[in-house]
Design a protein around this motif. Sequence first.
Motif, mmCIF file in Angstrom:
data_model
loop_
_atom_site.group_PDB
_atom_site.id
_atom_site.type_symbol
_atom_site.label_atom_id
_atom_site.label_comp_id
_atom_site.label_asym_id
_atom_site.label_seq_id
_atom_site.Cartn_x
_atom_site.Cartn_y
_atom_site.Cartn_z
ATOM 1 N N LYS A 196 36.942 19.799 21.272
ATOM 2 C CA LYS A 196 38.431 19.715 22.037
ATOM 3 C C LYS A 196 38.680 20.829 23.039
ATOM 4 C CE LYS A 196 40.327 17.723 17.911
ATOM 5 N NZ LYS A 196 41.350 17.824 16.811
ATOM 6 N N SER A 197 37.521 21.535 23.566
ATOM 7 C CA SER A 197 37.970 22.742 24.442
ATOM 8 C C SER A 197 36.555 22.882 25.227
ATOM 9 C CB SER A 197 38.142 23.971 23.834
ATOM 10 O OG SER A 197 37.000 24.379 22.830
ATOM 11 N N ASP A 198 36.346 23.748 26.059
ATOM 12 C CA ASP A 198 35.260 24.064 26.733
ATOM 13 C C ASP A 198 34.570 25.188 26.210
ATOM 14 O OD1 ASP A 198 36.821 26.320 27.330
ATOM 15 O OD2 ASP A 198 36.352 26.382 29.437
ATOM 16 N N LEU A 199 34.663 25.557 24.838
ATOM 17 C CA LEU A 199 34.009 26.703 24.163
ATOM 18 C C LEU A 199 32.619 26.727 24.410
ATOM 19 C CD1 LEU A 199 33.794 28.747 22.125
ATOM 20 C CD2 LEU A 199 33.946 27.169 20.201
ATOM 21 N N LEU A 200 31.777 25.425 24.108
ATOM 22 C CA LEU A 200 30.214 25.614 24.444
ATOM 23 C C LEU A 200 29.883 25.712 25.927
ATOM 24 C CD1 LEU A 200 29.284 23.016 21.748
ATOM 25 C CD2 LEU A 200 29.457 25.757 21.536
ATOM 26 N N GLU A 201 30.764 25.646 26.837
ATOM 27 C CA GLU A 201 30.574 25.821 28.340
ATOM 28 C C GLU A 201 31.148 27.153 28.711
ATOM 29 O OE1 GLU A 201 32.211 22.491 27.529
ATOM 30 O OE2 GLU A 201 29.943 22.136 27.206
ATOM 31 N N ASN A 202 31.594 28.037 27.890
ATOM 32 C CA ASN A 202 32.100 29.178 28.205
ATOM 33 C C ASN A 202 30.709 30.295 28.571
ATOM 34 O OD1 ASN A 202 33.159 32.240 27.475
ATOM 35 N ND2 ASN A 202 35.096 30.918 27.564
ATOM 36 N N ASP A 264 39.164 34.966 21.518
ATOM 37 C CA ASP A 264 40.229 34.357 20.835
ATOM 38 C C ASP A 264 41.566 34.300 21.902
ATOM 39 O OD1 ASP A 264 41.591 33.868 18.471
ATOM 40 O OD2 ASP A 264 41.980 35.913 17.757
ATOM 41 N N ARG A 265 42.235 33.079 21.601
ATOM 42 C CA ARG A 265 43.262 32.545 22.199
ATOM 43 C C ARG A 265 44.490 32.479 21.180
ATOM 44 N NH1 ARG A 265 40.642 27.964 25.942
ATOM 45 N NH2 ARG A 265 39.265 29.184 27.145
ATOM 46 N N PRO A 266 45.799 32.977 21.804
ATOM 47 C CA PRO A 266 46.874 32.321 20.911
ATOM 48 C C PRO A 266 47.326 30.996 20.861
ATOM 49 C CG PRO A 266 47.495 33.424 23.170
ATOM 50 C CD PRO A 266 46.031 33.498 23.038
ATOM 51 N N ASP A 267 46.854 30.257 21.793
ATOM 52 C CA ASP A 267 46.884 28.574 21.712
ATOM 53 C C ASP A 267 45.467 28.015 21.369
ATOM 54 O OD1 ASP A 267 45.620 29.161 24.119
ATOM 55 O OD2 ASP A 267 46.816 27.929 25.094
ATOM 56 N N GLY A 268 44.773 28.404 20.446
ATOM 57 C CA GLY A 268 43.513 27.890 20.525
ATOM 58 C C GLY A 268 43.312 26.980 19.371
ATOM 59 N N ARG A 269 44.504 26.777 18.413
ATOM 60 C CA ARG A 269 44.312 25.752 17.246
ATOM 61 C C ARG A 269 44.084 24.340 18.154
ATOM 62 N NH1 ARG A 269 46.300 25.926 12.328
ATOM 63 N NH2 ARG A 269 47.780 27.697 12.598
ATOM 64 N N GLY A 270 42.922 23.743 17.403
ATOM 65 C CA GLY A 270 42.923 22.138 17.858
ATOM 66 C C GLY A 270 43.140 21.134 16.901
ATOM 67 N N GLY A 271 43.323 21.682 15.509
ATOM 68 C CA GLY A 271 43.647 20.652 14.569
ATOM 69 C C GLY A 271 45.163 20.763 14.204
ATOM 70 N N ALA A 272 45.690 20.164 13.042
ATOM 71 C CA ALA A 272 46.899 20.336 12.520
ATOM 72 C C ALA A 272 47.249 21.491 12.275
ATOM 73 C CB ALA A 272 47.111 19.058 11.244
ATOM 74 N N ASP A 273 48.620 21.941 12.209
ATOM 75 C CA ASP A 273 48.973 23.142 11.671
ATOM 76 C C ASP A 273 49.321 23.144 10.315
ATOM 77 O OD1 ASP A 273 50.518 25.608 11.209
ATOM 78 O OD2 ASP A 273 51.733 25.504 12.741
ATOM 79 N N PRO A 274 48.714 23.695 9.374
ATOM 80 C CA PRO A 274 48.955 23.566 7.891
ATOM 81 C C PRO A 274 50.483 23.867 7.326
ATOM 82 C CG PRO A 274 46.963 24.948 8.356
ATOM 83 C CD PRO A 274 47.749 24.701 9.580
ATOM 84 N N ALA A 275 51.347 24.629 8.194
ATOM 85 C CA ALA A 275 52.541 25.003 7.850
ATOM 86 C C ALA A 275 53.590 23.774 8.067
ATOM 87 C CB ALA A 275 53.061 26.166 8.689
ATOM 88 N N THR A 276 53.032 23.088 9.178
ATOM 89 C CA THR A 276 54.038 21.714 9.403
ATOM 90 C C THR A 276 53.370 20.359 8.866
ATOM 91 O OG1 THR A 276 53.315 21.697 11.563
ATOM 92 C CG2 THR A 276 55.114 23.017 10.979
#
Length: 279
Positions: A196-202, A264-276
Motif C-alpha cells: 500500500k506504499s512505496d516502502l520497498l522502493e524507498n 516512521d510516518r504519522p500517517d503510515g497506517r495502511g489498515g483499519a484503526d483498531p479504535a474505530t
Amino acid sequence: MPATVPDLPLTPARPIPQLGYGVFKVEPEVAEEVTAQALAAGYRHLDTATAYRNEEGVGRAIAASGIAREDLFVTTKLWNDAHAFDDAIAACEASLERLGLEYVDLYLVHWAVPSQGQYVEAWKALIALQECGLVRAIGVSNYPRPQLEEIIEATGVAPAIHQIELHPYFQQRELREVHEQHGILTEAWGPLGQGKSDLLENPAVTGIAEAHGASPAQVVLAWHLAHGIVTIPKSVTPSRIVENLAAAELELTAAEVAAIDELDRPDGRGGADPATKTA
C-alpha cells in the motif's frame, strides 16, 4: 539448508519462532498448497484465523507434512462475532476441528472492537481456554492502548503477545513501549506494508539491500527481527516464500537499523484503526 529462525520466549514452556508464515487473504482453495510449500521451505510457525476461512487448508498441509506436532507453532484467532464467553469457547473448539489439531500454540482475540464492549469478556474466555489446555499461549491483536490496559487490570493476566500493524512507515513506538512495560511480545502483521506504499522502493531500504546483496523485503524483515519483533510475512509465490525465510539470516548494522527507524510516518497506517473498527 533452510534459514535458522531464532526463537523468542513466549511462555515459560513455549518459545515462538520469530519469523513465521501468514495466510491472510490466501484463498481457501490454495491455502493447503502454499502452506505445504512454506513448511517444505523450513517455516515452522504458521499464522491463520477464523476470518481467513482457510484453517482447513492449513490443517491439511500440517497433517500431510510429516512434521512432528511439537515442532510446529500454530496460531489462529477469535473473530469479532464470538466475543461472548461461551461463544469464544465454541469458536476455539471449531477452529481446532477445522485445523485437525488438539491444541493451538497461540490463540488471539483478533480485534478489540471497543464499540461492542465485550473485549474483556473475550479475554476472560481465552484465559479459560489456556487453563483447560486447548491453547498453549494467549494474546490479542489490534487492541488500542486503553483496551489493552483494561483487560490486564480486569484480569491480572497480560497477553503473552500483541499482534498489530507494524512496518517501517508505521512503527507503533508508543504501543511497543507499553508492551515492554507489561512483558508483552510485539508481533507485526503487514510487516512489508501490504503493497500500500512505496516502502520497498524507498532509497533507504533499497540502498541497504544493494549493500547486502539482498532484496528490499528481506531488509525490512531483518529490521523487524533486529528490534525483537515477531513477524509473519505472507506470499503465495514460491520464490518469495523462500526469500522471506532467508531474511532470518540477514544481519543489519546498527546504522542500517537506525536509518530505517527514520522512515516512521504519522500517517503510515495502511489498515483499519483498531479504535474505530466496528465489525
